[in-house]
Enzyme design. Structure first.
Site, PDB file in Angstrom:
ATOM      1  N   GLU A   1       0.825  -1.209   0.000  1.00 16.09           N
ATOM      2  CA  GLU A   1       0.000   0.000   0.000  1.00 16.09           C
ATOM      3  C   GLU A   1       0.860   1.259   0.000  1.00 16.09           C
ATOM      4  OE1 GLU A   1      -3.839  -2.140   2.052  1.00 16.09           O
ATOM      5  OE2 GLU A   1      -2.997  -0.434   3.096  1.00 16.09           O
TER       6      GLU A   1
ATOM      7  N   CYS B   1       3.429   8.463   1.271  1.00 19.79           N
ATOM      8  CA  CYS B   1       3.892   7.491   2.259  1.00 19.79           C
ATOM      9  C   CYS B   1       4.171   6.172   1.528  1.00 19.79           C
ATOM     10  CB  CYS B   1       2.809   7.334   3.328  1.00 19.79           C
ATOM     11  SG  CYS B   1       3.240   6.162   4.612  1.00 19.79           S
TER      12      CYS B   1
ATOM     13  N   CYS C   1       5.932  -7.023   7.526  1.00 14.52           N
ATOM     14  CA  CYS C   1       7.003  -6.513   8.390  1.00 14.52           C
ATOM     15  C   CYS C   1       7.381  -7.594   9.386  1.00 14.52           C
ATOM     16  CB  CYS C   1       6.547  -5.261   9.125  1.00 14.52           C
ATOM     17  SG  CYS C   1       7.887  -4.468  10.058  1.00 14.52           S
TER      18      CYS C   1
ATOM     19  N   CYS D   1       5.615  -5.049  16.041  1.00 15.26           N
ATOM     20  CA  CYS D   1       5.259  -4.078  17.084  1.00 15.26           C
ATOM     21  C   CYS D   1       3.810  -4.353  17.477  1.00 15.26           C
ATOM     22  CB  CYS D   1       5.423  -2.653  16.572  1.00 15.26           C
ATOM     23  SG  CYS D   1       7.143  -2.284  16.137  1.00 15.26           S
TER      24      CYS D   1
ATOM     25  N   CYS E   1       0.764  -2.314  15.778  1.00 17.06           N
ATOM     26  CA  CYS E   1       0.787  -2.013  14.336  1.00 17.06           C
ATOM     27  C   CYS E   1       0.182  -3.162  13.545  1.00 17.06           C
ATOM     28  CB  CYS E   1       2.218  -1.757  13.882  1.00 17.06           C
ATOM     29  SG  CYS E   1       2.351  -1.439  12.100  1.00 17.06           S
TER      30      CYS E   1
ATOM     31  N   CYS F   1      -1.723   5.829   9.717  1.00 18.18           N
ATOM     32  CA  CYS F   1      -0.515   5.165  10.247  1.00 18.18           C
ATOM     33  C   CYS F   1      -0.873   3.856  10.920  1.00 18.18           C
ATOM     34  CB  CYS F   1       0.153   6.011  11.320  1.00 18.18           C
ATOM     35  SG  CYS F   1       0.470   7.675  10.845  1.00 18.18           S
TER      36      CYS F   1
END
Ligand code: SAH
Length: 375
Positions: free
Chosen positions: A96, A109, A116, A120, A123, A347
């Protein structure tokens, strides 16, 4: 599914590699300059458009090279003008990319990995697991696609809103775990033959990979953002597991070295505010103590929820009180305005479609399904 090609994708080549490529074909170096301008200034999609390249060379290029940006699977426009693209990359996964228009700038962005690996706790990208690093073409290709699409949508907005003035490596993935491709793509963002952005308008955000921050200081002059989220190791370890490897004092020492090496570049610390977790006035005071010696800015991010998360966004009054404590110490603090959350473009909400997922994502999926059954 995108087919596998054996041709050289010219979007993978930063200026020195482009020069090598043409020298390898027995051509003069200036061809590299010509090609970069066709790709990034004129957004050429085929060699046949390149009228100042001789027919012979064009035919040879057709045989060995291609211009292949990622393909657009979906484009979504938020009520606030934010645009999210879901882009398909080789192997069938999707990433994205988000464009955030503001009155005086347009920020893109950009993602650096499919999924990932850092996990975290707050997230949603991490919950998808990790598939692979993106290639240079897939990273710079996101800017290429956005620049091209922004020419065709938003015709009614003024040029300054349409243009990409800033790029932030804050999409899916940890950019410093894909160091070579990310830095090569950032070269193309800043090169005059590429997108020509000023150094300070390209920002790399990291969860805190200490050795790679040092390597970045040697390699290129961009703005650095560091995802801090907690003022002490015990709390940060819960939120950012990478903290076990690189605790806060080591991370801040690396930031200090970065600043010594790149005095003109600024460091921003990102701090996502989660209700009852890291938003107490005590946390703000501890943060002030921590950052006092480091010229820096604090960017407070109201937590963006996603399905299955246990965290909640802090109340606006709590966010404001936190900001005031930081500001009173003389540090600059800003609250990041939530943009594009109606299309899951804010975010920590970028998930794409990560194929060949790791076990972590299946665990998250199972948890979601169990909750749905229980409800
Ligand atoms: N891996 C890099 C790049 C991601 S940037 C990094 O960690 O810096 C995305 C930013 O949004 C990071 O600061 C990240 O911690 C933050 N973030 C992640 N999930 C979030 C959420 N659900 N709400 C608000 N911010 C989030």
């Amino acid at each position: 599914m995108t087919s596998v090609s054996t041709k050289t994708n010219l979007l993978n080549l930063a200026p020195p590699q482009m020069a090598q490529f043409f020298v390898g074909l027995g051509e003069k170096r200036f061809r590299a300059e010509q090609m970069l301008k066709w790709i990034y200034h004129r957004q050429a999609t085929s060699f046949s458009q390149m009228t100042d390249v001789g027919k012979d060379l064009r035919t040879r290029l057709e045989a060995v090279a291609e211009l292949r940006p990622p393909t657009v699977r979906h484009e979504q426009i938020s009520d606030d003008g934010t645009i999210k693209w879901v882009l398909e990359v080789a192997g069938g996964s999707a990433i994205e990319t988000v464009f955030i228009p503001e009155a005086n700038r347009g920020t893109l962005c950009v993602s650096s990995q499919v999924g990932c690996a850092l996990n975290c706790s707050f997230c949603s990208t991490g919950k998808q697991g990790f598939n692979r690093n993106l290639s240079v073409a897939e990273i710079i290709g996101q800017v290429w696609v956005a620049a091209q699409r922004l020419g065709s949508v938003h015709r009614d907005t003024c040029l300054s809103q349409r243009r990409i003035s800033n790029v932030v490596m804050m999409g899916m993935g940890e950019p410093l775990l894909n160091f070579d491709n990310v830095t090569a793509a950032m070269d193309l963002m800043r090169d005059d033959l590429g997108f020509g952005l000023a150094n300070r308008r390209v920002t790399l955000s990291t969860a805190g990979l200490v050795p790679a921050i040092d390597a970045l200081a040697e390699r290129c002059d961009v703005s650095l953002a560091v995802s801090l989220h907690a003022p002490n190791d015990a709390l940060r370890e819960q939120l950012v597991p990478l903290n076990k490897k690189y605790p806060i004092h080591e991370l801040l020492a690396a930031c200090q070295r970065y600043q010594a090496k790149r005095p003109r570049s600024s460091i921003t610390f990102e701090y996502t505010l989660m209700k009852g977790v890291n938003d107490h006035p005590e946390h703000a005071r501890a943060l002030v103590k921590l950052l006092r010696k480091l010229p820096s800015k604090l960017n407070l991010i109201p937590f963006n929820p996603f399905p299955g998360t246990e965290y909640q966004r802090s109340e606006p009054a709590v966010i404001e009180a936190f900001k005031q404590i930081v500001m009173q110490s003389g540090l600059i603090a800003t609250v990041r305005r939530t943009r594009g959350d109606d299309i899951d473009a804010a975010c920590g909400q970028l998930v794409g479609q990560v194929l060949d997922r790791t076990r972590r994502s299946r665990d998250h999926q199972a948890k979601l399904e169990a909750r749905a059954h229980a409800a």
